[in-house]
Every structure is written in structure tokens, then in C-alpha cells.
Motif scaffolding. Sequence first.
Motif: not given
Length: 238
Positions: A117-120, A195-209, A211-220
Motif C-alpha cells: 500500500r505504501e509503495a502504491a 504462479t509466483a511470477y504472475n503474482a509479482h507481476k500483478a503486484i507491480y502493475e497495481a503499484i505502477a497504477a 492503486d493501493a487497494d489493488g496492490a493490497e489485494a494482489a499481495i494478499r
Amino acid sequence: MVDSIIIERKKLFEHVAAHLEAQILAGKLRPGDQLPPERDLQTSFGVGRPAIREALISLQKAGLVELSNGARARVLMPTASHIFTGMAPAVRQMLSKAEGQRHFQGARLFFEVGLAREAAKAATEDDLAALKRALNANRKAIGDREQFTATDIAFHFELAKIARNPIFIALHDQISDWLTEQRVVTLTASGQERTAYNAHKAIYEAIAARDADGAEAAIRNHLEQLASTFWQQRGEGG
């Protein structure tokens, strides 16, 4: 009538360590200062060499002094890394039980959700570039278990760095070390690297956008999937 109270007497080295610690905290002994020679300490405290050595070792474990062969003890500036390293024996004991493993999984989830969330919110363009490089390295390492593990840790490390808090970085390093077994076991699952890489990609994309809520959901989702897979690989369910 007053009930009798048993007061445990401190060991000699504990008195010595407490006195030296008080001098350090009061600023009478500053980072970089050398402590007096051990013989002088023996004379000052009226104790033998074993008590002085135990006191110094106790202060070393607390991250307050540095000991080296042939040199006098030197006062250190405590760091978060010293603090967490001193917790290692207790942590290993906790991790020897399934309940302790689950507690640390929960602690990691709570911690990394906050980082995401902080990163986003706070990531600079340089931060995003570093995170993207770590993500690309993680993708290229798929199929090489050892390299994938290293790049997995590096991706999460870049995430921890964004908050610019040395305590978070030290805590990230310790959690990575404490949960080594979980990472090793989880990566034995078929397709887990992808699977782990795809999760990392989703985390990165949410942070780059941003989107704090999206980043939280992705890492959760990522960490909950890791935990579930770990217990399945251990044959203990999700």
C-alpha cells in the motif's frame, strides 16, 4: 505477617552489563569509543575475568558493543539488523511448530500488505524502474530454482526499500531468512515458479497504477496462495 518474598540475585556479569549499558544509554560511552581493557574493568567492578567476558558477550548480543580478537571492545550504534538477529534463537523455536509457522505467515502478510500500500502511494519513477527490473529478472529465472529463489527475494526487497525505513528493510531480510523452509517447500509444487511470477507481476502493475487497494489485494492473494501451497506440500492441508 508479611509473606516471604524470594528475590533472585543477579549474576555478577548481569550487574556489569547493566552498568555498562547504562553508561552507553547516558552517552558517557559513545559509538566508536573503546571500553577500558578487561583488566581495568575487573578492577573497577571487583570481579573476575569470566564475569567481564560474559558481560561483554551479553552486550555484543544486544548489538551495543563489538568484540574482536586482540582488541578492546568498541561501542556500536545499534541497528535494526542487530535487534532482529538477536531474536533468532526464539524465532527458530517458534518455527519448529506448525502454530509458529502459521503465526509468522500471518505476520508476513500483515507486514507486506502495508509495504504494498505504501509503495502504491509513494513509489518514485526510479523505484518503479528498480521494481520492474527485479520483476524481469524473476521472469527470466523461471526454470532455475536457485536463481528464481534469489530473484523472488530481490523483488520483495525492492518493495521493502520503497518505504525508505531501515527497520522495514532489516525486518524484510530477517523474515526472508526465517521463512527459508517455507520458500523451499512451496517451490516444489508443480508450476509454482510461474504462479509466483504472475503474482509479482500483478503486484507491480497495481503499484505502477498507484492503486493501493489493488496492490493490497494482489499481495494478499500471493501470500495466501503461498501459505496454502506450503501446507499442501507438507501434507497438512491449506
